[in-house]
Design an enzyme around this catalytic site. Structure first.
Site, PDB file in Angstrom:
ATOM      1  N   LYS A   1      50.155  29.622  47.589  1.00 46.31           N
ATOM      2  CA  LYS A   1      50.476  30.791  48.396  1.00 46.31           C
ATOM      3  C   LYS A   1      49.245  31.188  49.201  1.00 46.31           C
ATOM      4  O   LYS A   1      48.131  30.790  48.862  1.00 46.31           O
ATOM      5  CB  LYS A   1      50.983  31.938  47.500  1.00 46.31           C
ATOM      6  CG  LYS A   1      49.947  32.426  46.469  1.00 46.31           C
ATOM      7  CD  LYS A   1      49.107  33.558  46.999  1.00 46.31           C
ATOM      8  CE  LYS A   1      48.056  33.985  46.019  1.00 46.31           C
ATOM      9  NZ  LYS A   1      47.025  34.865  46.609  1.00 46.31           N
TER      10      LYS A   1
ATOM     11  N   HIS B   1      50.066  31.614  40.207  1.00 45.60           N
ATOM     12  CA  HIS B   1      49.404  31.368  38.919  1.00 45.60           C
ATOM     13  C   HIS B   1      49.581  32.518  37.931  1.00 45.60           C
ATOM     14  O   HIS B   1      49.411  32.328  36.720  1.00 45.60           O
ATOM     15  CB  HIS B   1      47.917  31.045  39.126  1.00 45.60           C
ATOM     16  CG  HIS B   1      47.053  32.214  39.477  1.00 45.60           C
ATOM     17  ND1 HIS B   1      46.852  32.622  40.763  1.00 45.60           N
ATOM     18  CD2 HIS B   1      46.330  33.036  38.692  1.00 45.60           C
ATOM     19  CE1 HIS B   1      46.036  33.653  40.765  1.00 45.60           C
ATOM     20  NE2 HIS B   1      45.709  33.935  39.527  1.00 45.60           N
TER      21      HIS B   1
ATOM     22  N   LYS C   1      50.341  32.943  33.147  1.00 49.44           N
ATOM     23  CA  LYS C   1      49.565  33.687  32.156  1.00 49.44           C
ATOM     24  C   LYS C   1      50.392  33.928  30.900  1.00 49.44           C
ATOM     25  O   LYS C   1      51.571  34.287  30.961  1.00 49.44           O
ATOM     26  CB  LYS C   1      49.082  35.015  32.747  1.00 49.44           C
ATOM     27  CG  LYS C   1      48.019  34.850  33.828  1.00 49.44           C
ATOM     28  CD  LYS C   1      47.575  36.192  34.370  1.00 49.44           C
ATOM     29  CE  LYS C   1      46.472  36.019  35.406  1.00 49.44           C
ATOM     30  NZ  LYS C   1      45.211  35.569  34.817  1.00 49.44           N
TER      31      LYS C   1
ATOM     32  N   GLU D   1      40.527  43.838  41.696  1.00 48.02           N
ATOM     33  CA  GLU D   1      39.404  42.907  41.621  1.00 48.02           C
ATOM     34  C   GLU D   1      38.121  43.645  41.977  1.00 48.02           C
ATOM     35  O   GLU D   1      38.122  44.483  42.895  1.00 48.02           O
ATOM     36  CB  GLU D   1      39.609  41.743  42.591  1.00 48.02           C
ATOM     37  CG  GLU D   1      40.869  40.937  42.336  1.00 48.02           C
ATOM     38  CD  GLU D   1      41.081  39.882  43.410  1.00 48.02           C
ATOM     39  OE1 GLU D   1      40.778  38.708  43.135  1.00 48.02           O
ATOM     40  OE2 GLU D   1      41.531  40.235  44.494  1.00 48.02           O
TER      41      GLU D   1
ATOM     42  N   ASP E   1      48.596  38.422  50.818  1.00 53.86           N
ATOM     43  CA  ASP E   1      47.898  37.600  49.834  1.00 53.86           C
ATOM     44  C   ASP E   1      48.326  37.913  48.413  1.00 53.86           C
ATOM     45  O   ASP E   1      48.453  37.015  47.587  1.00 53.86           O
ATOM     46  CB  ASP E   1      46.382  37.804  49.981  1.00 53.86           C
ATOM     47  CG  ASP E   1      45.575  36.896  49.069  1.00 53.86           C
ATOM     48  OD1 ASP E   1      45.954  35.706  48.938  1.00 53.86           O
ATOM     49  OD2 ASP E   1      44.576  37.360  48.496  1.00 53.86           O
TER      50      ASP E   1
ATOM     51  N   HIS F   1      52.166  37.821  43.925  1.00 58.32           N
ATOM     52  CA  HIS F   1      51.882  38.183  42.541  1.00 58.32           C
ATOM     53  C   HIS F   1      52.599  39.459  42.090  1.00 58.32           C
ATOM     54  O   HIS F   1      53.282  39.480  41.063  1.00 58.32           O
ATOM     55  CB  HIS F   1      50.375  38.387  42.340  1.00 58.32           C
ATOM     56  CG  HIS F   1      49.549  37.176  42.609  1.00 58.32           C
ATOM     57  ND1 HIS F   1      50.017  35.890  42.411  1.00 58.32           N
ATOM     58  CD2 HIS F   1      48.267  37.037  43.034  1.00 58.32           C
ATOM     59  CE1 HIS F   1      49.066  35.025  42.717  1.00 58.32           C
ATOM     60  NE2 HIS F   1      48.006  35.695  43.100  1.00 58.32           N
TER      61      HIS F   1
ATOM     62  N   LYS G   1      40.594  44.878  46.524  1.00 55.04           N
ATOM     63  CA  LYS G   1      39.307  44.233  46.281  1.00 55.04           C
ATOM     64  C   LYS G   1      38.203  45.275  46.238  1.00 55.04           C
ATOM     65  O   LYS G   1      38.349  46.375  46.760  1.00 55.04           O
ATOM     66  CB  LYS G   1      39.019  43.200  47.377  1.00 55.04           C
ATOM     67  CG  LYS G   1      39.918  41.973  47.297  1.00 55.04           C
ATOM     68  CD  LYS G   1      39.463  40.882  48.239  1.00 55.04           C
ATOM     69  CE  LYS G   1      40.288  39.614  48.035  1.00 55.04           C
ATOM     70  NZ  LYS G   1      40.065  39.019  46.697  1.00 55.04           N
TER      71      LYS G   1
END
Length: 486
Positions: free
Chosen positions: A145, A175, A179, A213, A232, A237, A337
């Site tokens: 992605k 991803h 998890k 993050e 993003d 996600h 971020k």
């Protein structure tokens, strides 16, 4: 431990950050655990003519230091025996024919082509793989992605790739779905009678999903300028996590049964109007500040970023799933971020008791809360009120804690390791189907369009904070606060 079938895994972009930071270490861990077929091969591709020796030297310098206590001289040497390198220009069809000669085009072995490249190369790569005969019945292609820039470009990529590979050969990777804690959410919901009766609007006040993050864009400024946080992170996600929280029980754990239910959630998301974008969405961008006591630059001062950029590095939204189970329950989604902490979590806030016999402890907004932590530590905590020792009936908040690392002593696989093994073994349940992805783009596009149409600039927030103040205001209008503020 059962091993995979014999395979060749080919990394397009094999010298890039994703391959060196995540993919190669994940395969080393699988090798260390004995999960890979002894004859399994790893072929990294790149435009620079490194040769095998040059690539192994790159792995020694970039990958080996990341392995920490998992590193073993013997295991590392054995692992490197699997690895090879080939020079390939994504636009040069002759290079693909040379790759096909090296690998062979027989379906006797699984062939995984992992496209760890920019999305604009996906179509060219897949068409050339097809022309070289590398799309046989045992071939699989993994697409990273974000898949495209919007619905139109995503559909164009999916259409072109679909002409070269069948849908059951296409693995659209997210991803976060690999998890352990995300998969445990399915187990908690559908493997126990305790939560399912409460998993609905009558008992749940709000849901919060956060992926924060503390890192900035680092060396990815050029990529981020084209993408932004909504494309993003939120489009992929966060929406996937929302689907797992909100989905109805599937009839089975087969790939299409699970993905059918996720698609229903995406179709049930209430569309954003222009007014909703202005009142239920917050767009932010970090400015200079401090992380762990060290000064860090603002986004506009990062390498390869426009000094006047309006690209968002933070998004918070209030979403709603239409339907009987969730009508009226706000879903608050947040990602950013240069936040105060690196954390990914799902928070389920249950409603207050109908008649309060006891005063709520100071600083506690919800008596009952389920917190599923995805990173940095994987755990599930169930918060509740209990009486404090003493001669009063004062209550305090406490919790039951399922710490996966403490509770389960067996080895835990990384998300990328789990997903790479699933690709090799042909398991699709943890990957996005084409219609899921199209529906996700359909939902986020009005937000992007409104931001562009009204030239809505991001609200600045200080690096090391929890984002713009408007993000807290988004929740306060409904009488709640973010988990870390509660």
């Amino acid at each position: 431990m059962a091993t995979t079938p014999a395979f060749d895994i080919v990394f397009f972009g094999g010298t890039g950050d994703l391959a060196l930071r995540k993919l190669i270490p994940a395969l080393y861990d699988a090798h260390l655990a004995g999960a890979l077929h002894p004859g399994g091969r790893i072929i990294a591709l790149g435009r620079t003519p490194l040769g095998r020796d040059g690539y192994l030297a790159l792995l020694e310098s970039r990958v080996q230091p990341r392995l920490g206590s998992r590193f073993s001289d013997t295991a590392w040497a054995d692992f490197l025996e699997r690895v090879d390198f080939a020079k390939l220009d994504a636009d040069n069809i002759d290079d693909y024919h040379q790759l096909a000669q090296s690998l062979g085009t027989s379906a006797d072995r699984v062939l995984v082509c992992y496209l760890a490249t920019a999305p604009h190369l996906f179509i060219t790569i897949c068409q050339h793989l097809s022309a070289a005969g590398l799309n046989h019945s045992n071939s699989r292609v993994v697409l990273e992605k974000p898949l495209g820039h919007d619905l139109q470009s995503s559909n164009a990529i999916n259409e072109a790739v679909g002409q070269c590979f069948s849908e059951n050969q296409i693995y659209r990777i997210d991803h976060y779905l690999g998890k352990e804690s995300v998969q445990n959410l399915l187990a908690i919901r559908f493997g126990n009678t305790l939560f399912e009766p409460l998993w609905r609007r009558e008992w749940i006040d709000n849901v919060q999903i956060t992926i924060a993050e503390d890192l900035g864009v680092e060396e990815r400024g050029e990529f981020y300028e084209r993408t932004g946080a909504l494309r993003d992170m939120l489009q992929s996600h966060l929406l996937q996590l929302l689907c797992i929280v909100a989905m109805e029980p599937p009839s089975s754990l087969t790939e299409d049964a699970v993905r059918d239910e996720k698609l229903k959630v995406l179709k049930s998301l209430k569309p954003f109007t222009a007014e909703d974008v202005l009142t239920k969405a917050v767009r932010g961008q970090y400015r200079s500040g401090a992380i762990n006591g060290k000064p860090v630059p603002g986004y506009r001062e990062e390498p390869n970023v426009d000094p006047a950029s309006n690209t968002e590095t933070f998004v918070a939204l209030q979403a709603e799933v239409s339907g009987w189970r969730w009508a009226g329950v706000p879903f608050f989604l947040r990602t950013g971020k240069r936040m105060q902490e690196r954390v990914a979590e799902i928070v389920i806030n249950f409603r207050k008791v109908p008649h309060a016999l006891f005063p709520m402890p100071v600083g506690v907004s919800s008596a009952n809360r389920l917190v599923i932590s995805l990173q940095p530590k994987e755990s599930v905590r169930l918060y509740f009120l209990a009486k404090k020792p003493g001669d009063t009936m004062d209550l305090q908040s406490t919790y039951l804690n399922l710490d996966f690392h403490t509770m389960f002593k067996s080895r835990r696989s990384d998300a990328y390791e789990r997903l790479l093994l699933d690709v090799i073994n042909g398991r699709l349940a943890l990957f996005m189907r084409r219609d899921e992805q199209a529906q996700a783009w359909t939902w986020v596009e009005p937000i992007l369009a409104c931001w562009g149409r009204h030239a809505i600039a991001p609200k600045l927030y200080t690096a090391g904070s929890w984002g713009p103040a408007a993000s807290s205001g988004l929740l306060s209008r409904t009488g709640v606060s973010w988990h870390e503020e509660a």
